[in-house]
Design an enzyme around this catalytic site. Structure first.
Site, PDB file in Angstrom:
ATOM      1  N   GLN A 145       0.858  -1.368   0.035  1.00 56.23           N
ATOM      2  CA  GLN A 145      -0.339   0.617  -0.182  1.00 56.23           C
ATOM      3  C   GLN A 145       0.909   1.612   0.242  1.00 56.23           C
ATOM      4  O   GLN A 145       1.967   1.150   0.507  1.00 56.23           O
ATOM      5  CB  GLN A 145      -0.929   0.054   1.289  1.00 56.23           C
ATOM      6  N   ASP A 198      -0.027   0.324  13.500  1.00 48.40           N
ATOM      7  CA  ASP A 198      -0.305   1.839  14.361  1.00 48.40           C
ATOM      8  C   ASP A 198       0.645   1.872  15.939  1.00 48.40           C
ATOM      9  O   ASP A 198       0.962   3.049  16.391  1.00 48.40           O
ATOM     10  CB  ASP A 198      -1.225   2.461  14.195  1.00 48.40           C
ATOM     11  N   ASP A 252       1.114 -11.662   7.238  1.00 46.59           N
ATOM     12  CA  ASP A 252      -0.670 -12.089   6.656  1.00 46.59           C
ATOM     13  C   ASP A 252      -1.208 -12.862   7.895  1.00 46.59           C
ATOM     14  O   ASP A 252      -0.186 -13.911   7.550  1.00 46.59           O
ATOM     15  CB  ASP A 252      -0.074 -12.773   5.505  1.00 46.59           C
ATOM     16  N   ASP A 273      -8.506  -5.065  13.339  1.00 50.46           N
ATOM     17  CA  ASP A 273      -8.071  -3.507  13.705  1.00 50.46           C
ATOM     18  C   ASP A 273      -7.971  -3.728  11.443  1.00 50.46           C
ATOM     19  O   ASP A 273      -7.066  -2.577  11.610  1.00 50.46           O
ATOM     20  CB  ASP A 273      -7.555  -2.612  14.174  1.00 50.46           C
ATOM     21  N   GLU A 350     -16.871  12.301  12.088  1.00 47.53           N
ATOM     22  CA  GLU A 350     -18.177  11.939  11.369  1.00 47.53           C
ATOM     23  C   GLU A 350     -18.531  10.573  13.103  1.00 47.53           C
ATOM     24  O   GLU A 350     -17.288  10.006  13.671  1.00 47.53           O
ATOM     25  CB  GLU A 350     -17.759  10.276  10.487  1.00 47.53           C
TER      26      GLU A 350
END
Length: 360
Positions: A145, A198, A252, A273, A350
């Site tokens: 990514q 994170d 993975d 997550d 949001e």
């Protein structure tokens, strides 16, 4: 080179004749040395473009219904005061011309297009949000990514994966919500976290002295970036891939989950997550739903009979997406119950839905 795009709208109670409106405005454009070009609209009112020697472009529409619009584009380094003077002059003149016919005047802040730091990110239901991002702190493409970390004056550093805002340093509310909002006790428990690169969940959970937390995250570069630039979220927990009560597996998660199923290993908590649930059942979302169903099924299989599976859902506005997800919960290999709560995550702007799932 970035571009500023200004808009000025007059909503009217009745249509106006462009022949009595446009001539009154021409002198304002001419004062800025802008040349008019009139475009054919096939009976749909007036459409004119005005181009200035400095590269300014204005578009004036006076359609055959109750709306008059002005768009003005100029380069970011142009004198803002000069731009404001033009817009102020147009607004003042239109107020006089259209007096008694105006129901609303709307002048928005400039949309900055092509800036070095992207400030615009859509909500899940397609509304545009402008952030106060002022610096690109980090960017790199991994094998999986695109990874960006942008700095926000309000939210601190924010992790963005494939142009999707994941988490900012301000977003402790997200971390606590996906952990159960204080309702769960992790002391002495075995916990599996899928994703979580994170480090936020691990950092908060380690405070409760769990027996062992296993994180399975596929992308080492996300971990490395957060370790350096997201310390407001992860503290120093990512400085080492192993600690007294945790281990981080850079793998993975699917093969790892399948291995745990074969071994009969179970966890008191599984926290997913990885990603928000898809927003639709359209064909382009098929692979994401397939992945989600696989993770759900494997996670329930490694969950202790009295354990909990915790995950994010999506925005509260995405009612159909949430309904489809809850439908999937009814199709698992064993019956489950679930509860959900809605939490305001600061940087998302949001209301966000979180799920707690358990075996019946």
């Amino acid at each position: 080179m970035a571009l500023r795009h200004y808009t000025l709208d007059f909503k009217l109670s009745a249509a106006v004749d462009s022949s009595s409106t446009v001539p009154e405005l021409l002198s304002i454009f001419h004062e800025q040395q802008m040349t008019e070009t009139v475009h054919e609209t096939n009976g749909h009112g007036y459409l004119g473009t005005f181009v200035g020697k400095n590269g300014w472009l204005a578009i004036l529409r006076v359609p055959s219904h109750g709306l008059v619009t002005v768009d003005l584009q100029c380069y970011e380094e142009e004198d803002v005061a000069q731009v404001d003077n033009l817009l102020n002059a147009l607004e003042s003149k239109l107020k006089v011309i259209l007096a008694g016919n105006i129901t609303r005047i709307k002048r928005l802040p400039a949309l900055i297009r092509g800036a070095e730091v992207d400030r615009y990110w859509p909500t899940t239901d397609g509304r545009l949000v402008e952030y106060d991002m002022d610096q690109l702190v980090y960017e790199e493409d991994s094998a999986f990514q695109n990874i960006k970390i942008l700095h926000s004056q309000q939210y601190g550093n924010a992790l963005i994966l494939d142009n999707d805002l994941n988490l900012a340093e301000s977003d402790l509310a997200y971390t606590l919500a996906i952990m159960g909002s204080g309702r769960e006790n992790y002391t002495g428990k075995e916990v599996l976290i899928l994703g979580g690169g994170d480090g936020g969940i691990l950092f908060e959970m380690a405070k409760q002295k769990p027996k062992m937390v296993t994180i399975v995250h596929i992308d080492q570069k996300v971990i490395d970036a957060c370790k350096k630039y997201m310390r407001g979220t992860c503290g120093n927990i990512l400085d080492n891939l192993e600690g007294d009560c945790y281990q981080i597996l850079v793998e993975d998660c699917v093969p790892v989950l399948k291995k745990y199923v074969q071994e009969g290993k179970t966890f008191d908590y599984v926290i997913n997550d990885l990603t928000a649930i898809p927003i639709s059942m359209e064909p382009e979302e098929d692979s994401t739903w397939e992945f989600l169903r696989l993770i759900l099924d494997l996670s329930i299989k490694v969950l202790h009979p009295s354990g909990k599976y915790l995950t994010q859902g999506n925005a509260e506005n995405m009612t159909e997406s949430l309904r489809l997800y809850e439908e999937q919960l009814g199709k698992l290999s064993c019956p489950v119950g679930f509860s959900k709560e809605v939490v305001c995550v600061p940087s998302y702007m949001e209301q966000w839905v979180f799920y707690s799932v358990w075996k019946k």
